[in-house]
Design an enzyme around this catalytic site. Structure first.
Site, mmCIF file in Angstrom:
data_model
loop_
_atom_site.group_PDB
_atom_site.id
_atom_site.type_symbol
_atom_site.label_atom_id
_atom_site.label_comp_id
_atom_site.label_asym_id
_atom_site.label_seq_id
_atom_site.Cartn_x
_atom_site.Cartn_y
_atom_site.Cartn_z
ATOM 1 N N CYS A 114 0.802 -1.221 0.000
ATOM 2 C CA CYS A 114 0.000 0.000 0.000
ATOM 3 C C CYS A 114 0.839 1.278 0.000
ATOM 4 C CB CYS A 114 -0.951 0.007 1.198
ATOM 5 S SG CYS A 114 -2.118 -1.368 1.182
ATOM 6 N N HIS A 254 -3.882 7.036 3.086
ATOM 7 C CA HIS A 254 -4.160 5.742 2.470
ATOM 8 C C HIS A 254 -5.542 5.274 2.925
ATOM 9 C CE1 HIS A 254 -3.978 1.693 1.139
ATOM 10 N NE2 HIS A 254 -3.784 1.169 2.334
ATOM 11 N N ASN A 284 -10.076 -0.518 -0.471
ATOM 12 C CA ASN A 284 -8.626 -0.365 -0.454
ATOM 13 C C ASN A 284 -8.067 -0.829 -1.800
ATOM 14 O OD1 ASN A 284 -5.880 -0.444 -0.048
ATOM 15 N ND2 ASN A 284 -5.971 -1.588 1.874
#
Length: 330
Positions: A114, A254, A284
């Site tokens: 990520c 994020h 996500n």
């Protein structure tokens, strides 16, 4: 003035097919209410079979180039953050260059889960600062649906597919990437990773049977590390640059979990009105979350705005970047 790498254009793309929480209710033992309460996610986009990460990246880059009014031939370097490359090799940046016609560019992939986009952004900024390159494209893209087990409710509710990108160009007026703090801790790899497919556990009948090519996550452990590290590094970069909560215009976090985002904003002392959130729409998208936020909210940014990027990823990887925005809304 010294040369800084400024973001001069952004692009984004998500596939048309949508997987809602209500769809997931029919697939695993979960509910829309349970998913929303724990993650903030309402739906996620899923790329069709036969398409790959490079296809999403190509669409995002085309949008960005059109906005900037430049040709693919103007691109010098392509840096692409992903953990779901089209192939083990060649690099997806290589495939992308072919698909968009960037015949004068070279490039490579960055694998940092990520944190892939932030690590790529910092790398790209160094190419600009060196003076050797004028136009560097940085992409975050992941087709997470390719490595998700849709019988595992711990992971299938979280992830979606998407891509975003930015163009970096030299700036001598003080705008652009001002500072970064990036971290890794490989001892955390067992808590969030894809066990098989690499050189340690190459594909075999056994690895396929044991579902080792899917994402494995110990959610509680990852949540604990993410809340602490993402919040701390974001606060640290504010302190290091003498920024107060009043000085920060936008937090670009994020999009992994709404509770992690809230904890980061609270640690920084930021009002929720300054926090960019689109997790409810996309879930996500791993490397795609940060540039997709820029793409969605670009029209709200003004020249000179202070943006703090913040991320946490599997492996573990995390970091924060301080950016002074370089242009006004179109």
């Amino acid at each position: 003035m010294k040369i800084q790498a400024a973001i001069t254009a952004v692009g984004g793309y998500v596939p048309k097919d949508i997987l809602t929480n209500f769809d997931l209710e029919k697939m695993v033992d979960t509910t829309d209410e349970w998913i929303r309460a724990r993650t903030g996610i309402h739906e996620r986009h899923i790329l069709e079979k036969g398409k790959a990460s490079s296809d999403m990246a190509a669409e995002a880059v085309k949008i960005m180039l059109e906005k900037r009014g430049i040709s693919p031939l103007d691109i010098d370097v392509i840096i692409l953050g992903t953990v779901t490359g089209d192939y083990i090799f060649p690099a997806t940046a290589n495939v992308l260059a072919d698909k968009i016609g960037a015949k004068n560019a070279w490039g490579f992939d960055v694998s940092a889960a990520c944190s892939g986009f932030l690590f790529s952004l910092e790398t790209g900024s160094r190419f600009i600062q060196s003076g050797a390159y004028k136009k560097v494209v940085v992409i975050g893209v992941d087709k997470m649906s390719a490595i998700i087990d849709y019988t595992d409710r711990n992971t299938c509710i979280i992830f979606g597919d998407g891509a975003g990108c930015v163009l970096l160009e030299p700036n001598e007026e003080g705008y652009g990437i001002c500072d970064s703090i990036l971290k890794v801790d490989g001892s955390g790899r067992e808590w969030l990773y894809q066990p098989a497919g690499g050189s340690l556990l190459p594909p075999s009948e056994e690895t396929i049977r044991n579902k080792q090519h899917f994402v494995h996550q110990e959610g509680k452990t990852v949540f604990k590390f993410a809340v602490t590290n993402m919040a701390d590094v974001s606060y640290e970069i504010m302190q290091r640059n003498n920024l107060t909560a009043d000085d920060v215009n936008w937090l670009v976090p994020h999009q992994a979990n709404l509770r992690i985002i809230d904890a980061t904003a609270e640690r920084m002392g930021l009002d929720k009105s300054k926090v960019l959130v689109n997790i409810h729409r996309y879930g996500n998208t791993t490397s795609g979350t940060l540039p997709l936020c820029l793409f969605d909210f670009e029209k709200q940014f003004k020249k000179g705005d202070n943006l703090i990027f913040s991320t946490f990823g599997g492996g573990f990887t995390w970091g924060s970047i301080y950016v002074k925005w370089a242009y006004d809304p179109a």
